[in-house]
Motif scaffolding. Sequence first.
Motif, PDB file in Angstrom:
ATOM      1  N   SER A  10       0.830  -1.197   0.000  1.00 50.88           N
ATOM      2  CA  SER A  10       0.000   0.000   0.000  1.00 50.88           C
ATOM      3  C   SER A  10       0.869   1.254   0.000  1.00 50.88           C
ATOM      4  CB  SER A  10      -0.916   0.007   1.217  1.00 50.88           C
ATOM      5  OG  SER A  10      -0.158  -0.043   2.416  1.00 50.88           O
ATOM      6  N   LEU A  11       0.286   2.360  -0.399  1.00 54.87           N
ATOM      7  CA  LEU A  11       0.998   3.627  -0.469  1.00 54.87           C
ATOM      8  C   LEU A  11       0.748   4.409   0.821  1.00 54.87           C
ATOM      9  CD1 LEU A  11       2.673   5.487  -2.377  1.00 54.87           C
ATOM     10  CD2 LEU A  11       0.497   6.517  -3.053  1.00 54.87           C
ATOM     11  N   PRO A  12       1.794   4.729   1.579  1.00 52.01           N
ATOM     12  CA  PRO A  12       1.590   5.503   2.810  1.00 52.01           C
ATOM     13  C   PRO A  12       1.089   6.910   2.506  1.00 52.01           C
ATOM     14  CG  PRO A  12       3.766   4.472   2.765  1.00 52.01           C
ATOM     15  CD  PRO A  12       3.194   4.357   1.382  1.00 52.01           C
ATOM     16  N   ALA A  13       0.555   7.565   3.507  1.00 57.05           N
ATOM     17  CA  ALA A  13       0.141   8.956   3.351  1.00 57.05           C
ATOM     18  C   ALA A  13       1.368   9.819   3.051  1.00 57.05           C
ATOM     19  CB  ALA A  13      -0.545   9.441   4.623  1.00 57.05           C
ATOM     20  N   ASN A  14       1.178  10.859   2.279  1.00 58.61           N
ATOM     21  CA  ASN A  14       2.240  11.815   1.923  1.00 58.61           C
ATOM     22  C   ASN A  14       3.370  11.151   1.133  1.00 58.61           C
ATOM     23  OD1 ASN A  14       0.994  14.019   3.453  1.00 58.61           O
ATOM     24  ND2 ASN A  14       1.605  12.826   5.249  1.00 58.61           N
ATOM     25  N   ALA A  15       3.008  10.181   0.287  1.00 58.53           N
ATOM     26  CA  ALA A  15       3.996   9.453  -0.501  1.00 58.53           C
ATOM     27  C   ALA A  15       3.488   9.273  -1.934  1.00 58.53           C
ATOM     28  CB  ALA A  15       4.281   8.094   0.130  1.00 58.53           C
ATOM     29  N   GLN A  16       4.402   8.872  -2.802  1.00 59.85           N
ATOM     30  CA  GLN A  16       4.045   8.568  -4.180  1.00 59.85           C
ATOM     31  C   GLN A  16       4.819   7.328  -4.624  1.00 59.85           C
ATOM     32  OE1 GLN A  16       5.724  11.566  -6.975  1.00 59.85           O
ATOM     33  NE2 GLN A  16       6.722  12.429  -5.148  1.00 59.85           N
ATOM     34  N   TYR A  17       4.258   6.612  -5.587  1.00 61.27           N
ATOM     35  CA  TYR A  17       4.928   5.421  -6.085  1.00 61.27           C
ATOM     36  C   TYR A  17       6.164   5.800  -6.893  1.00 61.27           C
ATOM     37  CZ  TYR A  17       0.869   2.556  -4.843  1.00 61.27           C
ATOM     38  OH  TYR A  17      -0.128   1.902  -4.167  1.00 61.27           O
ATOM     39  N   THR A  18       7.178   4.975  -6.813  1.00 61.35           N
ATOM     40  CA  THR A  18       8.289   5.055  -7.758  1.00 61.35           C
ATOM     41  C   THR A  18       7.996   4.053  -8.869  1.00 61.35           C
ATOM     42  OG1 THR A  18       9.549   3.431  -6.448  1.00 61.35           O
ATOM     43  CG2 THR A  18       9.974   5.761  -6.025  1.00 61.35           C
ATOM     44  N   THR A  19       8.301   4.442 -10.089  1.00 63.31           N
ATOM     45  CA  THR A  19       7.943   3.607 -11.245  1.00 63.31           C
ATOM     46  C   THR A  19       9.119   3.503 -12.221  1.00 63.31           C
ATOM     47  OG1 THR A  19       7.077   5.509 -12.474  1.00 63.31           O
ATOM     48  CG2 THR A  19       5.521   4.295 -11.073  1.00 63.31           C
ATOM     49  N   GLN A  20       8.983   2.570 -13.126  1.00 60.32           N
ATOM     50  CA  GLN A  20       9.926   2.473 -14.238  1.00 60.32           C
ATOM     51  C   GLN A  20       9.203   1.871 -15.443  1.00 60.32           C
ATOM     52  OE1 GLN A  20      12.957  -0.175 -12.553  1.00 60.32           O
ATOM     53  NE2 GLN A  20      12.291  -1.800 -13.954  1.00 60.32           N
ATOM     54  N   SER A  21       9.786   2.110 -16.597  1.00 57.37           N
ATOM     55  CA  SER A  21       9.197   1.584 -17.828  1.00 57.37           C
ATOM     56  C   SER A  21       9.591   0.125 -18.021  1.00 57.37           C
ATOM     57  CB  SER A  21       9.656   2.401 -19.039  1.00 57.37           C
ATOM     58  OG  SER A  21       9.236   3.737 -18.925  1.00 57.37           O
ATOM     59  N   CYS A  22       8.686  -0.639 -18.596  1.00 54.69           N
ATOM     60  CA  CYS A  22       8.945  -2.056 -18.866  1.00 54.69           C
ATOM     61  C   CYS A  22       8.272  -2.429 -20.186  1.00 54.69           C
ATOM     62  CB  CYS A  22       8.408  -2.912 -17.729  1.00 54.69           C
ATOM     63  SG  CYS A  22       8.639  -4.692 -17.966  1.00 54.69           S
ATOM     64  N   SER A  23       8.980  -3.185 -20.997  1.00 54.29           N
ATOM     65  CA  SER A  23       8.417  -3.627 -22.283  1.00 54.29           C
ATOM     66  C   SER A  23       8.555  -5.135 -22.408  1.00 54.29           C
ATOM     67  CB  SER A  23       9.140  -2.955 -23.450  1.00 54.29           C
ATOM     68  OG  SER A  23       8.969  -1.553 -23.414  1.00 54.29           O
ATOM     69  N   SER A  44      10.241   7.312   7.760  1.00 56.26           N
ATOM     70  CA  SER A  44      10.474   7.044   9.173  1.00 56.26           C
ATOM     71  C   SER A  44      11.650   6.084   9.310  1.00 56.26           C
ATOM     72  CB  SER A  44       9.225   6.431   9.813  1.00 56.26           C
ATOM     73  OG  SER A  44       8.923   5.190   9.191  1.00 56.26           O
ATOM     74  N   GLY A  45      12.147   5.939  10.543  1.00 60.03           N
ATOM     75  CA  GLY A  45      13.294   5.076  10.778  1.00 60.03           C
ATOM     76  C   GLY A  45      13.076   3.641  10.328  1.00 60.03           C
ATOM     77  N   ASN A  46      11.852   3.146  10.450  1.00 61.74           N
ATOM     78  CA  ASN A  46      11.555   1.786   9.990  1.00 61.74           C
ATOM     79  C   ASN A  46      11.042   1.767   8.547  1.00 61.74           C
ATOM     80  OD1 ASN A  46       9.008   2.870  10.295  1.00 61.74           O
ATOM     81  ND2 ASN A  46       8.456   1.612  12.058  1.00 61.74           N
ATOM     82  N   GLU A  47      11.057   2.937   7.914  1.00 64.32           N
ATOM     83  CA  GLU A  47      10.679   3.087   6.507  1.00 64.32           C
ATOM     84  C   GLU A  47       9.278   2.569   6.207  1.00 64.32           C
ATOM     85  OE1 GLU A  47      13.714   1.665   3.868  1.00 64.32           O
ATOM     86  OE2 GLU A  47      15.112   3.236   4.477  1.00 64.32           O
TER      87      GLU A  47
END
Length: 241
Positions: A10-23, A44-47
Amino acid sequence: HTCYDTYTGSLPANAQYTTQSCSDCSGSYTIKTGWTCNSGYTKSGNEEYCIVSCHIGDIYYSDTTCSSSIISGKTPVGIVATEDAPRLLIALEESSQTWSVWTNSSYKKDISCLKHYSDASQSTSDMSGMSNTQCLLYDGTHPAAQYCNPSSYFSGINGWYLPTLGEWMKIRANYNAINASLSKLSKTKLSSDYYWTSSEYYGHPYYDAWIIRPSDGLAQKGEIANSYRVRCVRNPWGEWS
């Protein structure tokens, strides 16, 4: 089809996904590879979630924001004293307290729920200020710990506690930055005198407690019935070592 999300959490609050292209043979896709915090936030310390980015010497406000400046209309509650986990705030106020009410050496008992340390280098590993403080409150009358009682409201917010020698060693590295911010707020600056820690000292046959001088990091045994300064800390980000 070989393109798929390598991150499915899940996506935490105040965050955005990191993405990359795939073919692959079926086409081109954008896949999720993880997440990163939005601007102004850090992991956070525990990420596990994103917290407001705060830096050494910042003023921490009751709305959980930080700033190097005084912001009109906001209530300051502490100064950011350490930047790496466990991140700590240091209180704006302090007091002079004894560590214990015992005055007779025969009553300098071992507090069973505390580890005791016979030398300062060993005691710097003690980073359990919250549990130490709770232990002291459970054990009996310990004024320094009671002043920082985690369950009471100190400076309008609960969760404050008496720092250990190890936590104080981290704080004292930022002595000047902390005092600069306390001065901005016209609050009592950290002294060059000794402060109580929640770390127990053992020197046969008696038990005392460690004190530290944050101006230079000098630590030594403190007689538990003597009065020294007390400055509480708090970890509003919930990171514990």
